[in-house]
Design a protein around this motif. Sequence first.
Motif, PDB file in Angstrom:
ATOM      1  N   LEU A 184       0.819  -1.262  -0.033  1.00 24.23           N
ATOM      2  CA  LEU A 184       0.020   0.163   0.042  1.00 24.23           C
ATOM      3  C   LEU A 184       0.930   1.251  -0.003  1.00 24.23           C
ATOM      4  N   TRP A 185       2.051   1.205   0.580  1.00 26.79           N
ATOM      5  CA  TRP A 185       2.883   2.140   0.371  1.00 26.79           C
ATOM      6  C   TRP A 185       3.384   2.561  -0.941  1.00 26.79           C
ATOM      7  N   SER A 186       3.785   1.433  -1.581  1.00 25.45           N
ATOM      8  CA  SER A 186       4.254   1.576  -2.908  1.00 25.45           C
ATOM      9  C   SER A 186       3.147   2.064  -3.811  1.00 25.45           C
ATOM     10  N   ALA A 187       1.796   1.646  -3.571  1.00 27.65           N
ATOM     11  CA  ALA A 187       0.878   2.244  -4.340  1.00 27.65           C
ATOM     12  C   ALA A 187       0.392   3.688  -4.165  1.00 27.65           C
ATOM     13  N   TRP A 188       0.755   4.052  -2.912  1.00 32.71           N
ATOM     14  CA  TRP A 188       0.498   5.458  -2.573  1.00 32.71           C
ATOM     15  C   TRP A 188       1.497   6.364  -3.364  1.00 32.71           C
ATOM     16  N   ALA A 189       3.024   5.747  -3.036  1.00 36.29           N
ATOM     17  CA  ALA A 189       3.943   6.593  -3.590  1.00 36.29           C
ATOM     18  C   ALA A 189       4.076   6.731  -4.960  1.00 36.29           C
ATOM     19  N   HIS A 228      12.453  -1.257  -5.611  1.00 37.76           N
ATOM     20  CA  HIS A 228      13.212  -1.936  -6.846  1.00 37.76           C
ATOM     21  C   HIS A 228      14.717  -1.738  -6.584  1.00 37.76           C
ATOM     22  N   SER A 229      15.212  -0.497  -6.408  1.00 31.62           N
ATOM     23  CA  SER A 229      16.608  -0.508  -6.752  1.00 31.62           C
ATOM     24  C   SER A 229      17.401  -1.332  -5.752  1.00 31.62           C
ATOM     25  N   ALA A 230      17.160  -1.337  -4.376  1.00 29.17           N
ATOM     26  CA  ALA A 230      18.000  -2.197  -3.555  1.00 29.17           C
ATOM     27  C   ALA A 230      17.410  -3.470  -3.274  1.00 29.17           C
ATOM     28  N   PHE A 231      16.131  -3.869  -3.071  1.00 33.23           N
ATOM     29  CA  PHE A 231      15.747  -4.852  -2.840  1.00 33.23           C
ATOM     30  C   PHE A 231      15.165  -5.815  -3.807  1.00 33.23           C
ATOM     31  N   GLY A 232      15.097  -5.401  -5.182  1.00 31.76           N
ATOM     32  CA  GLY A 232      14.592  -6.138  -6.127  1.00 31.76           C
ATOM     33  C   GLY A 232      13.560  -6.746  -6.467  1.00 31.76           C
ATOM     34  N   TYR A 233      12.309  -6.308  -5.769  1.00 37.36           N
ATOM     35  CA  TYR A 233      11.003  -6.667  -5.765  1.00 37.36           C
ATOM     36  C   TYR A 233      10.099  -5.812  -6.372  1.00 37.36           C
ATOM     37  N   ARG A 234       8.897  -6.324  -6.649  1.00 34.47           N
ATOM     38  CA  ARG A 234       7.826  -5.243  -6.885  1.00 34.47           C
ATOM     39  C   ARG A 234       6.383  -6.091  -6.584  1.00 34.47           C
ATOM     40  N   TYR A 235       5.216  -5.474  -6.405  1.00 32.07           N
ATOM     41  CA  TYR A 235       4.051  -5.994  -6.065  1.00 32.07           C
ATOM     42  C   TYR A 235       3.403  -6.235  -7.326  1.00 32.07           C
ATOM     43  N   GLN A 236       2.422  -7.575  -7.583  1.00 31.34           N
ATOM     44  CA  GLN A 236       1.947  -7.550  -8.788  1.00 31.34           C
ATOM     45  C   GLN A 236       0.953  -6.468  -8.777  1.00 31.34           C
ATOM     46  N   ASN A 237       0.332  -5.981  -7.764  1.00 28.56           N
ATOM     47  CA  ASN A 237      -0.809  -4.777  -7.707  1.00 28.56           C
ATOM     48  C   ASN A 237      -0.327  -3.908  -6.972  1.00 28.56           C
ATOM     49  N   GLU A 238       0.025  -2.531  -7.528  1.00 28.30           N
ATOM     50  CA  GLU A 238       0.604  -1.489  -6.911  1.00 28.30           C
ATOM     51  C   GLU A 238      -0.378  -0.531  -7.006  1.00 28.30           C
ATOM     52  N   THR A 239      -1.774  -0.582  -7.178  1.00 25.67           N
ATOM     53  CA  THR A 239      -2.692   0.373  -7.069  1.00 25.67           C
ATOM     54  C   THR A 239      -3.506   0.489  -5.615  1.00 25.67           C
ATOM     55  N   MET A 240      -3.961   1.663  -5.454  1.00 29.32           N
ATOM     56  CA  MET A 240      -4.405   1.918  -4.120  1.00 29.32           C
ATOM     57  C   MET A 240      -5.939   1.738  -4.099  1.00 29.32           C
ATOM     58  N   PRO A 241      -6.678   1.030  -3.118  1.00 28.83           N
ATOM     59  CA  PRO A 241      -7.828   0.491  -2.903  1.00 28.83           C
ATOM     60  C   PRO A 241      -8.740   1.721  -2.958  1.00 28.83           C
ATOM     61  N   ILE A 242      -9.818   1.497  -3.787  1.00 33.23           N
ATOM     62  CA  ILE A 242     -10.897   2.580  -4.040  1.00 33.23           C
ATOM     63  C   ILE A 242     -12.090   2.443  -3.111  1.00 33.23           C
ATOM     64  N   LEU A 243     -12.258   0.949  -2.785  1.00 36.62           N
ATOM     65  CA  LEU A 243     -13.612   0.420  -2.242  1.00 36.62           C
ATOM     66  C   LEU A 243     -13.329  -0.345  -1.114  1.00 36.62           C
ATOM     67  N   LEU A 244     -14.163  -0.393  -0.047  1.00 37.81           N
ATOM     68  CA  LEU A 244     -14.059  -1.454   0.989  1.00 37.81           C
ATOM     69  C   LEU A 244     -14.775  -2.778   0.734  1.00 37.81           C
ATOM     70  N   PRO A 245     -14.252  -3.816   1.294  1.00 39.02           N
ATOM     71  CA  PRO A 245     -15.233  -4.888   0.973  1.00 39.02           C
ATOM     72  C   PRO A 245     -16.504  -4.831   1.466  1.00 39.02           C
ATOM     73  N   THR A 246     -17.285  -5.509   0.756  1.00 43.04           N
ATOM     74  CA  THR A 246     -18.912  -5.501   0.986  1.00 43.04           C
ATOM     75  C   THR A 246     -19.192  -6.615   2.080  1.00 43.04           C
ATOM     76  N   THR A 247     -18.379  -7.436   2.420  1.00 44.37           N
ATOM     77  CA  THR A 247     -18.595  -8.371   3.415  1.00 44.37           C
ATOM     78  C   THR A 247     -18.081  -8.076   4.725  1.00 44.37           C
TER      79      THR A 247
END
Length: 304
Positions: A208-213, A250-269
Amino acid sequence: MISRRHLIGGSAAAVLLPGLAWGQAGTTRARLPWSSFKAGPHYGAFRDAIAQMRRNQDPNDPGSMLFWANAHQFHCPHGVDHFLAWHRAYLALFERQLQTLSGISDLALPYWDYYSNPRIPAEFTQGPAATNPLAHPRRGLNVGAALSLAPFAAAVTRFPNRERDSFEYEVEDRPHNMVHSLIGRDMVTMQSPRDPIFWLHHANIDRLWSAWAGAGGGRAMPDAGDSYWSGDFHYGGGLAAPKAATRDTHSAFGYRYQNETMPILLPTTAPPRPPFKRFDPDFPIRLRPNFFAVGPSTSLELGA
């Protein structure tokens, strides 16, 4: 037990697990959501590595889960600047321990996207820990009531925790603290890394930090040359990491997340938000509402 005597003072050079260096030139691992990870080739190796770490009872060995729980208890900053950055390097070091134990150099931590599914994945709840290394005693299995879209509001453009209405402040409060509180048991103590779900929870917070940034709209972290990134983080047992390495994944740790977008909805459950009660008479500090723990014997649990 690992004590504060193991801290490395000043700006000493960062030390990693034996044989490992920051980054893997030319490679980028993908951290996957649990729903994809469990169907992939590394699921069995991940379970086996967690099982090895839970069996190892030497708190001075990075191959023991106790080592990582103590590192969290004695060195982790909560409610202050660098909460997110300290955990980012902590996850990277733990991920590399999983790679060492499994012999799989590209094994990447999965994440639990509770904004998509707020129930703890079934693989973490089936059977006792004696037969399932991902199982652990818990009080709550649905964290929908812990979630908030406040950290992702257009007005939240500042980053450091010390600034109210900043991303680091908001995301630590909810969902981070509340997810810990709703799950309960070890997750509401500073020994929370004993529960395997901790690692998927914090991988999601890091995501979520990556998504926000990366979302733009005026959102910004301190510049790369800012003093915010000076010095090292410490984890006990001689392990440390440069703060500057945590500014991106990316530069130091060499990973990314498959989904790096911020959530826009809360779960309905999501269930209704439950009451909380403070049951520890020695609770010394309350940094903010629903802060899950501040010491080895302090905690918050769900009300009856």
